[in-house]
Write an enzyme that holds these catalytic residues in place. Structure first.
Site, PDB file in Angstrom:
ATOM      1  N   GLU A  25       0.816  -1.221   0.000  1.00  0.00           N
ATOM      2  CA  GLU A  25       0.000   0.000   0.000  1.00  0.00           C
ATOM      3  C   GLU A  25       0.850   1.271   0.000  1.00  0.00           C
ATOM      4  O   GLU A  25       0.424   2.320   0.484  1.00  0.00           O
ATOM      5  CB  GLU A  25      -0.988  -0.033   1.177  1.00  0.00           C
ATOM      6  CG  GLU A  25      -2.011  -1.155   1.018  1.00  0.00           C
ATOM      7  CD  GLU A  25      -2.701  -1.581   2.295  1.00  0.00           C
ATOM      8  OE1 GLU A  25      -3.618  -2.407   2.211  1.00  0.00           O
ATOM      9  OE2 GLU A  25      -2.305  -1.108   3.382  1.00  0.00           O
ATOM     10  N   ASP A  42      -0.463  -5.514   9.092  1.00  0.00           N
ATOM     11  CA  ASP A  42      -1.415  -4.693   9.826  1.00  0.00           C
ATOM     12  C   ASP A  42      -1.287  -5.030  11.304  1.00  0.00           C
ATOM     13  O   ASP A  42      -1.158  -6.207  11.674  1.00  0.00           O
ATOM     14  CB  ASP A  42      -2.858  -5.019   9.414  1.00  0.00           C
ATOM     15  CG  ASP A  42      -3.290  -4.339   8.134  1.00  0.00           C
ATOM     16  OD1 ASP A  42      -2.502  -3.571   7.572  1.00  0.00           O
ATOM     17  OD2 ASP A  42      -4.425  -4.610   7.691  1.00  0.00           O
ATOM     18  N   HIS A  77      -0.233   0.114  10.440  1.00  0.00           N
ATOM     19  CA  HIS A  77       0.800  -0.830  10.015  1.00  0.00           C
ATOM     20  C   HIS A  77       1.960  -0.859  11.007  1.00  0.00           C
ATOM     21  O   HIS A  77       2.221   0.113  11.722  1.00  0.00           O
ATOM     22  CB  HIS A  77       1.356  -0.449   8.640  1.00  0.00           C
ATOM     23  CG  HIS A  77       0.390  -0.615   7.515  1.00  0.00           C
ATOM     24  ND1 HIS A  77       0.436   0.145   6.358  1.00  0.00           N
ATOM     25  CD2 HIS A  77      -0.650  -1.468   7.349  1.00  0.00           C
ATOM     26  CE1 HIS A  77      -0.532  -0.222   5.544  1.00  0.00           C
ATOM     27  NE2 HIS A  77      -1.213  -1.194   6.121  1.00  0.00           N
TER      28      HIS A  77
END
Length: 599
Positions: free
Chosen positions: A345, A369, A536
């Site tokens: 991401e 995550d 994260h």
């Protein structure tokens, strides 16, 4: 040219007996430091770290200049000044504002090395040039050439972190795409990378990848070799999309219809090409020059990067999970290799934490995550089983969409058969086969990834010491680091299975327990989760919090949260001028005062 540690043998310049008497002892200290560093530390590519010693001992400003001009030809990123005696501090000190500095003053009674060290630290403080102080706990005899354990620890920590600073300098962060789903860490803050890390920000639109696929700008021989390897070593796992009932009212386009075997084969071909192209964008490829693609062959001098993925790419093209997982791992179809940091991401801030971990350990780092805190009460309510052992006070579920390095399986083993993560140069064929065997590749959940693809799926099956890391930015410009040392745990199936499937059964899972101190953010596991600065985090192998604190101080990045014992904290000597009680607050004040090193 590799960044080097420059060793500066500093001496009392008085002739006719004083300097001559000290010359050999001073040179011996320089050689001892050089041997210690070179025999213990490696660059990220596995090569032994290189030190260079000044061509002369340094008794005054003229010799300091001679040393500095020589060091400038050798890519010296940090200097370690060593001396057994009194010297002339401001005349002999390293004045280069871009080198990281340390001074080792010999603890002996024949000459006042401690007095010089204190004077030199005062000179560094006055000149605004932070330096690390190295002074042994116990007095040594003049002819003792050994390096005590406490001195070794400080020299190696200083050198390891300083080399990390040097390796990052003048490299690039390559952001493939833009911001993913509004994630703040996806925003490439070029000022941060430039001023704090010395890294150039590079932006590459995702259409560049499609262009190279369309025009076949990749190594065709390696593509065939990689695809064959994938077919043999990356088995497809359970297709979760078969569980989704057909509902044309909700899904009139049939987006969630499971893909056919032929479609999945096309996706694998696309994904392998994509992976090769990302590598070429990062590092270049001489094969492309042979093909006539001169510009593309150069690469972008990357040291890390990120891939946006969601959603503009993954809504219609295969996801990047395989690419991210295999590049971040310590091996691929060519065997063992240095991990390439590619952040999911496009979260470059988490990628930076991954980079710190890799530079300090030589191992792959795990992107995840920070998904869920499970209290022991919640675990017992859901599973009917009370967690025990390291899990007894609760744990954190680390899971992300199949992008985690396969080293996170814990399938590599040491000489005693314990699950570990190894420096990539120590990874064996047995380790590679075990990591591959512990992983399957589940067809992407089409609810998340409409374009398909495959997610790495594994479970960390080892209790390993790890450090969770997160870099954040406050108020647009101020970075700060969070550190949590702890352990991965392997929960019993009766707990793991019902908890794991509550998130996404196609993704890799690591259960993490931080070490608790009973105070502040580490009062309990819940507080660690509650104080974490972003969605994260990453895991690096080993308890490296002390190294991270030292590295952060070199980069002038304050540490807002950590569970490292106070006696292990090692920062520049002048940090004590900003307070000796509340060290976190003092760290913030010092970093603010000095500012980033590349201003």
């Amino acid at each position: 040219m590799y960044p080097k540690i420059g060793i500066r043998p500093v001496i009392d310049g008085r002739q006719f007996g004083v300097r001559e008497d000290l010359e050999q002892q001073t040179v011996n200290m320089a050689n001892a430091a050089k041997d210690l560093i070179e025999s213990n530390l490696c660059y990220p590519d596995g090569t032994k770290v290189k030190c260079i010693i000044s061509p002369t001992t340094i008794g005054g400003g003229a010799e300091a200049y001679e040393c500095e001009t020589f060091f400038q030809t050798q890519n010296v990123c940090a200097t370690l000044s060593v001396t057994p005696c009194w010297c002339y501090g401001s005349e002999t000190m390293d004045l280069n504002p871009l080198t990281i500095k340390a001074v080792w003053g010999f603890n002996g009674t024949e000459r006042p090395g401690a007095v010089y060290l204190a004077a030199c630290m005062a000179a560094h403080a006055q000149r605004g040039l932070p330096a690390f102080s190295i002074y042994g706990h116990d007095v040594q005899d003049k002819d003792d050439t050994s390096v005590p354990a406490d001195i070794q620890e400080k020299i190696l920590r200083f050198a390891k972190c300083a080399i990390a600073v040097g390796v990052m300098r003048n490299k690039a962060y390559v952001g493939l795409g833009g911001v993913s789903m509004g994630i703040a860490g996806s925003y490439c803050n070029s000022d941060f990378f430039q001023k704090y890390l010395g890294i150039r920000a590079e932006w590459v639109d995702l259409t560049e990848i499609l262009r190279r696929i369309h025009l076949e700008i990749y190594d065709h021989d390696e593509y065939k070799r990689a695809l064959d390897w994938v077919k043999k070593n990356c088995p497809e796992g359970y297709d979760v999309n078969t569980e989704i009932p057909v509902d044309k009212e909700i899904d009139p386009f049939g987006i969630k219809t499971p893909h056919t075997p032929a479609k999945k084969e096309e996706e694998w071909e696309f994904i392998v090409k994509f992976t090769l192209i990302v590598q070429d964008i990062f590092f270049g490829n001489s094969k492309l020059l042979e093909m006539g693609w001169k510009e593309e062959s150069r690469g972008r001098n990357a040291i890390l990067g990120g891939f946006q993925g969601q959603r503009m790419w993954t809504d219609w093209l295969p996801n990047g999970d395989f690419t991210e997982a295999i590049l971040n791992s310590s091996f691929d179809w060519n065997g063992k290799k240095e991990p390439t940091i590619l952040a999911t991401e496009n979260d470059g801030l988490n990628g930076t934490g991954m980079l710190f971990g890799k530079l300090l350990t030589g191992t792959a780092t795990i992107f995840a995550d920070v998904r869920t805190y499970w209290s022991p009460e919640a675990v017992e309510r859901v599973t009917g089983v009370k967690p025990t052992g390291k899990a007894a006070k609760g744990f954190i579920h680390l899971i992300n969409s199949g992008a985690a390095a396969l080293d996170g399986t814990g399938a590599s083993t040491d000489e005693n058969g314990n699950g570990v993560m190894k420096p990539w140069w120590d990874v064996t064929e047995k380790d590679i086969n075990a990591m591959l065997k512990a992983t399957d590749w589940e067809p992407a959940n089409l609810g998340y990834f409409c374009g398909g693809g495959f997610s790495s799926h594994f479970r960390t099956r080892a209790e390993m010491p790890v450090t969770m890391i997160r870099l954040n930015i406050l108020n647009g410009t101020q970075p700060f680091l969070q550190i949590a040392e702890g352990y991965t745990i392997d929960l019993p199936d009766e707990i793991h299975k019902p908890l794991d499937v509550r998130t996404d059964k196609t993704w890799p899972t690591t259960w993490f327990v931080p070490n608790l101190t009973g105070e502040g953010a580490f009062a309990d596991v819940y507080q660690v989760m509650a104080n974490w600065g972003a969605n994260h985090g990453c895991l690096a192998y080993g308890h490296i919090g002390a190294d991270l604190i030292t590295l952060a101080s070199m980069l002038r990045i304050p540490v807002s949260m950590h569970n490292v014992p106070k006696e292990k904290i090692y920062r520049p000597h002048t940090w004590s001028a900003f307070g000796t009680d509340d060290l976190e607050a003092a760290d913030y004040r010092a970093c603010e005062k000095y500012g980033p090193i590349y201003q």
